[in-house]
Design a protein around this motif. Structure first.
Motif, short mmCIF file in Angstrom:
data_model
loop_
_atom_site.label_atom_id
_atom_site.label_comp_id
_atom_site.label_asym_id
_atom_site.label_seq_id
_atom_site.Cartn_x
_atom_site.Cartn_y
_atom_site.Cartn_z
N GLY A 112 1.72 -5.86 -11.28
CA GLY A 112 1.76 -6.99 -10.37
C GLY A 112 1.44 -6.62 -8.93
N LEU A 113 0.72 -5.51 -8.75
CA LEU A 113 0.36 -5.05 -7.41
C LEU A 113 -1.13 -5.28 -7.16
CD1 LEU A 113 2.43 -1.73 -7.48
CD2 LEU A 113 3.01 -3.84 -6.24
N ASP A 114 -1.55 -5.11 -5.92
CA ASP A 114 -2.92 -5.43 -5.51
C ASP A 114 -3.81 -4.21 -5.62
OD1 ASP A 114 -5.25 -6.31 -4.32
OD2 ASP A 114 -4.22 -7.43 -2.75
N PRO A 115 -4.88 -4.27 -6.44
CA PRO A 115 -5.78 -3.12 -6.56
C PRO A 115 -6.54 -2.78 -5.28
CG PRO A 115 -6.07 -4.66 -8.40
CD PRO A 115 -5.21 -5.35 -7.38
N LYS A 116 -6.46 -3.63 -4.28
CA LYS A 116 -7.19 -3.34 -3.03
C LYS A 116 -6.69 -2.06 -2.38
CE LYS A 116 -4.33 -5.75 0.43
NZ LYS A 116 -4.31 -6.85 1.42
N TRP A 117 -5.48 -1.63 -2.74
CA TRP A 117 -4.93 -0.42 -2.14
C TRP A 117 -5.41 0.86 -2.81
CZ3 TRP A 117 -3.27 -1.63 2.34
CH2 TRP A 117 -2.57 -2.82 2.56
N ILE A 118 -6.12 0.74 -3.94
CA ILE A 118 -6.60 1.94 -4.63
C ILE A 118 -7.60 2.67 -3.73
CG2 ILE A 118 -7.84 2.84 -6.63
CD1 ILE A 118 -6.87 0.43 -8.21
N ALA A 129 -10.71 13.49 -6.04
CA ALA A 129 -9.91 13.53 -7.27
C ALA A 129 -9.98 12.22 -8.02
CB ALA A 129 -8.46 13.87 -6.93
N ASP A 130 -9.99 12.30 -9.34
CA ASP A 130 -9.97 11.10 -10.17
C ASP A 130 -8.66 10.34 -9.99
OD1 ASP A 130 -11.36 9.76 -12.68
OD2 ASP A 130 -9.23 9.90 -13.16
N ASP A 131 -7.59 11.05 -9.69
CA ASP A 131 -6.26 10.45 -9.57
C ASP A 131 -6.12 9.75 -8.21
OD1 ASP A 131 -3.26 10.65 -10.73
OD2 ASP A 131 -3.22 10.92 -8.55
N GLY A 132 -5.77 8.45 -8.26
CA GLY A 132 -5.66 7.67 -7.04
C GLY A 132 -4.55 8.13 -6.11
N ASN A 133 -3.42 8.57 -6.67
CA ASN A 133 -2.35 9.07 -5.82
C ASN A 133 -2.79 10.34 -5.09
OD1 ASN A 133 -0.14 7.23 -6.09
ND2 ASN A 133 0.12 7.94 -8.20
N ALA A 134 -3.52 11.21 -5.78
CA ALA A 134 -4.02 12.41 -5.11
C ALA A 134 -4.97 12.04 -3.99
CB ALA A 134 -4.71 13.33 -6.12
N ARG A 135 -5.86 11.07 -4.22
CA ARG A 135 -6.77 10.63 -3.15
C ARG A 135 -5.97 10.06 -1.98
NH1 ARG A 135 -9.27 8.28 -7.50
NH2 ARG A 135 -8.99 6.14 -6.70
N PHE A 136 -4.93 9.31 -2.27
CA PHE A 136 -4.09 8.72 -1.23
C PHE A 136 -3.44 9.80 -0.36
CE2 PHE A 136 0.34 7.12 -0.29
CZ PHE A 136 -0.02 6.30 0.78
N PHE A 137 -3.04 10.90 -0.98
CA PHE A 137 -2.42 12.00 -0.24
C PHE A 137 -3.46 13.00 0.28
CE2 PHE A 137 1.29 10.58 -2.76
CZ PHE A 137 2.24 10.48 -1.74
#
Length: 321
Positions: free
Chosen positions: A189-195, A203-211
């Motif tokens: 239920g979250l917004d994909p705009k934050w990906i 990195a393929d991993d979105g959390n890794a890209r975020f950090f």
């Protein structure tokens, strides 16, 4: 075998879109969740040695804003064995609305779904938190810690690292868009705009890209040779990073009787349905990654097996069941 020149077989292509490139032994792959044991676990063992962490250190002891919350009571040993009770995955980038400075306030809101030590649920969340703890106790970025504590002593700077520059390294092609994460984020239920945006060498991993391309759960890239050599540290043969007394808890089950047999960071071959297959002995240990990578080792003969593929190229796939 650990300590010997490995036998390497290369097949396929490093990239098929936007252009075709041949695969070589020098190709750097996105190692995804191999980051958990190779980077985060190894650095945690070094932190135990240095006395800045212990297996029973609580999250709240280090990440002060989480103290007093359910996540603050979790111990390092349960993060390492995926027995913390934390959920398997959460999009930190969406929970923090794209701002890393919001992560500290997000942590106390993360649910703990089971008493720690009572069940095993493979958790990216737990290793992200562990990576944050390592940075806090060292007052250093995880990428710098990895370079100083592991890469330089092991002479692996040309074979492992974060955020590889495609202009310098031969980086295997990745996904053109994070389709699997789109679905996961929407399901919550979250917004994909934050990906975070996908780009070559990211990195393929979105959390890794975020950090910033470096997290406790994912972000590491490297060659088959680099994975082999760092994995060999856990067999104690010619090890320069790990001491023999540090290896046992990592490669021996700490979760007997639970859903999976887990050591510190590593999965044990006796886990039901794991990718070790029936040919490896019960003492074997290893790990897989979402991008199509895998490493297994067995301590009796000292063998190491590494498989690196880029199954998410040209598009990200879901889990193959």
């Amino acid at each position: 075998r650990a300590g010997e020149v490995p036998s390497v077989c290369v097949a396929g292509r490093a990239e098929i879109r936007p252009r075709q490139r041949s695969l070589t032994e020098e190709t750097w792959f996105d190692l995804a969740s191999l980051t958990k044991p190779l980077v985060t676990t190894t650095l945690t063992l070094a932190a135990f040695r240095n006395g800045v962490l212990s297996p029973t250190t609580r999250v709240g002891n280090i990440l002060k804003k989480s103290d007093g919350s359910p996540i603050g009571d979790l111990e390092v040993r349960h993060l390492l064995t995926h027995a913390s009770g934390l959920p398997a995955w959460l999009p930190f980038y969406a929970l923090a609305e794209g701002r890393r400075e919001n992560v500290a306030s997000v942590l106390p809101r993360i649910p703990v779904d089971a008493p720690q030590g009572s069940r095993v649920v493979y958790s990216c969340v737990g290793f992200i938190v562990l990576g944050m703890m390592l940075e806090a106790v060292a007052s250093s970025h995880l990428e710098d810690l990895f370079r100083v504590e592991i890469l330089v002593p092991a002479k692996l700077e040309d074979d492992l690292g974060f955020n590889p520059d495609p202009a310098v390294r031969d980086v295997a092609g990745g996904a053109g868009r994070p389709a699997a994460e789109d679905r996961l984020v929407l399901d919550l239920g979250l917004d994909p705009k934050w990906i975070p945006t996908v780009a070559p060498g990211s990195a393929d991993d979105g959390n890794a890209r975020f950090f910033g391309g470096v997290a406790g759960n994912a972000g590491l890239f490297g060659t088959v040779r680099g994975v082999y050599r760092l994995m060999s540290e856990y067999l104690g043969r010619g090890a320069v990073v790990l001491r023999p007394d540090e290896i046992g808890p990592a490669v021996e089950s700490q979760t007997p009787g639970l859903e999976q047999e887990r050591g510190y960071g590593w999965q044990i071959a006796t886990s039901r349905g794991c990718s070790a297959g029936p040919a490896l002995p019960a003492s074997a240990f290893g790990h897989t990654g979402f991008t199509g990578v895998s490493v297994w080792a067995e301590p009796v003969g000292g063998w190491v097996w590494v498989l690196l593929t880029n199954r998410n190229h040209p598009e990200q796939r879901g889990v193959d069941l």
